[in-house]
Design a protein around this motif. Sequence first.
Motif, mmCIF file in Angstrom:
data_model
loop_
_atom_site.group_PDB
_atom_site.id
_atom_site.type_symbol
_atom_site.label_atom_id
_atom_site.label_comp_id
_atom_site.label_asym_id
_atom_site.label_seq_id
_atom_site.Cartn_x
_atom_site.Cartn_y
_atom_site.Cartn_z
ATOM 1 N N VAL A 67 4.435 -1.227 3.114
ATOM 2 C CA VAL A 67 2.971 -1.164 2.476
ATOM 3 C C VAL A 67 1.986 -1.189 3.573
ATOM 4 N N ILE A 68 1.175 -0.217 3.426
ATOM 5 C CA ILE A 68 0.151 -0.094 4.493
ATOM 6 C C ILE A 68 -1.150 0.077 3.994
ATOM 7 N N TYR A 69 -1.374 -0.042 2.580
ATOM 8 C CA TYR A 69 -2.533 -0.075 1.847
ATOM 9 C C TYR A 69 -2.984 -1.521 1.136
ATOM 10 N N GLY A 70 -4.060 -2.033 1.105
ATOM 11 C CA GLY A 70 -4.237 -3.160 0.263
ATOM 12 C C GLY A 70 -4.116 -2.684 -1.163
ATOM 13 N N PRO A 71 -3.823 -3.721 -2.108
ATOM 14 C CA PRO A 71 -3.639 -3.582 -3.774
ATOM 15 C C PRO A 71 -5.141 -3.222 -4.052
ATOM 16 N N GLY A 72 -6.297 -3.207 -3.474
ATOM 17 C CA GLY A 72 -7.525 -2.670 -4.179
ATOM 18 C C GLY A 72 -7.839 -1.299 -3.687
ATOM 19 N N GLU A 73 -6.990 -0.759 -2.804
ATOM 20 C CA GLU A 73 -7.226 0.719 -2.532
ATOM 21 C C GLU A 73 -7.156 1.569 -3.564
ATOM 22 N N GLU A 74 -8.204 2.591 -3.662
ATOM 23 C CA GLU A 74 -8.324 3.538 -4.585
ATOM 24 C C GLU A 74 -7.561 5.039 -3.897
ATOM 25 N N PHE A 75 -7.066 5.838 -4.954
ATOM 26 C CA PHE A 75 -6.348 6.957 -4.536
ATOM 27 C C PHE A 75 -6.641 7.908 -5.358
#
Length: 614
Positions: free
Chosen positions: A467-475
């Motif tokens: 996992v390289i992105y935090g849970p709050g990241e937007e895509f």
Amino acid sequence: MNTGELVELGQQLRVDSVRAAAAAGSGHPTSSMSAADLMAVLLARHFRYDFDRPDHPGNDRFVLSKGHASPLMYAAFKAAGAIDDEELLTFRKLGSRLEGHPTPRRLPWVETATGSLGQGLPVGAGIALAGKRLDRSGYRVWVMCGDSELAEGSVWEAAEHAAYENLDNLTVLVDVNRLGQRGPTRHGHDLDAYARRFEAFGWHAVEVDGHDVDAVDRAYGEAASTKGQPTVILARTLKGKGVEAVQDREGMHGKPLPEADEAIAELGGPRDLRVRVQEPPAGTPHAVPTGQAEPPRWEKGEEVATRNAFGEALTALGTARGDVVVLDGEVGDSTRAEFFAKEHPDRYVECYIAEQQLVATAVGTATRGWVPYAATFAAFLTRAHDFIRMAAVSGAGINLVGSHAGVAIGEDGPSQMGLEDLAMMRAVHGSTVLYPCDANQTARLVAAMADLDGIRYLRTSRGESPVIYGPGEEFPVGGSKVLRSSQQDRLTLLAAGVTVHEALAAADTLAGEGIAVRVIDLYSVKPVDRDTLRRAAEETGCLVTVEDHHPEGGLGDAVLDAFTDGRPVPRLVRLAVRTMPGSASPEEQLRAAGIDAESIAAAGRLLVEQAIVP
């Protein structure tokens, strides 16, 4: 209507089919004429529909699987008062709603686009399943097929699926007119041959003279009273019925009648009968309560397969949204769709290993307002490409998920590897193609798909990845993520899915050699982030695309699309799977394909060296 009026209505439908094709100078009037009595009895006696409210939840549903017989459907719309005679004669003309093959994009009374034969029954079965299991409504689904299309394997996928699901709200009318496009059909007028096949799949079969309106009426009533199984009405008809010059004659398929005025006179001339179609029963579809659910979250550094993240995110979405339904191709334990099944079994449909029916069921449920997610191996979706193509013609909103993509699946070998799926899905009109690289990104995209239009495709991976992105990241769809960047960058690595992690490792290697590298995660393959790509080209001059996919039509081509406006194309190296893989570990597969970190670093190193040669 009494018997005489039904006969007259059938003749009117024939005349109007001939008139429409004559005005267009093209079309299929003879295929319409054979089924005119079947349509007349259905419209006047059995169909329940409010043409002013095509979205009425109690409306019966009609699917013209033999879509080339569209003049018959449009003639029926005229008889019901939905269109007028002036519009009927715009058939097949520029700007007309009355296309050569009907589509719901133009007409609100059309359930699904047809014309690719063998698709009406599969989609109709999906609509009927929605009525029985999801809407829990009393509407019936009527599908009109031609006898030629019964040679399609998709018809028999649908036949078994409908019988297995006990879809007694589904009735199929087969216009057995004996003649196909180039000559006689396989079984001609042998109704018993067709009946044996349907009965073997568990259907109730009724054989009837398709030009005896009273017999047809009784057959429809028998279908409505049959419980626990779908009904097929096999109607013996004559192609071009009523006009001696074309009736039951070869060589007249797909052509206007040679002497249209004489044919109309032979049929008794134009009529202007109007049919008062029965009103649908009142009521509302069954509503699934909507709850509260937090999307799953993972911390950076965890090792999670994106297929697992898909299953967990889909399950949470199903809790938050009662309109989500999941369809499986008997691989739910591998795609992780089974996570949803355990929490929401009433909205989980097992289609078994029948990928055409899998996609058709998605299209059918979508017509009724549900939000379907259909999941199987990426490689196996290729079997259903024509259904996906036609779903786009329909403007259907469906979500497709392909797991086990690329050589990274490892030892299973090339038969299980989706290596063409990105190209296939990118080529579909109006499609969205997404390829996440980690769990949090997957979860966000799974939820975002539900609110998009058209065909949405998500590619997931078998193996675990960090996992390289935090849970709050937007895509955002159409975006990308710049993972490494500096003002000294001399090279940009462009990757998606499993190759993102290889690109990051390659960037670390090159950085140790004094080569500053930008890394971009192109999780949105279509639409692609053109602005970020163009900026990278301007600022670094050199691009390397790396994809676990064949070079044709995938990530590399998506990147090239950003430079089709006439601007200079940057120095570009495209790494992809160019050989036929065998069985090996995932690491060995990536290395053999030349898309592992070492291969990426070597390609980047050489590209930079070439760029600085005077």
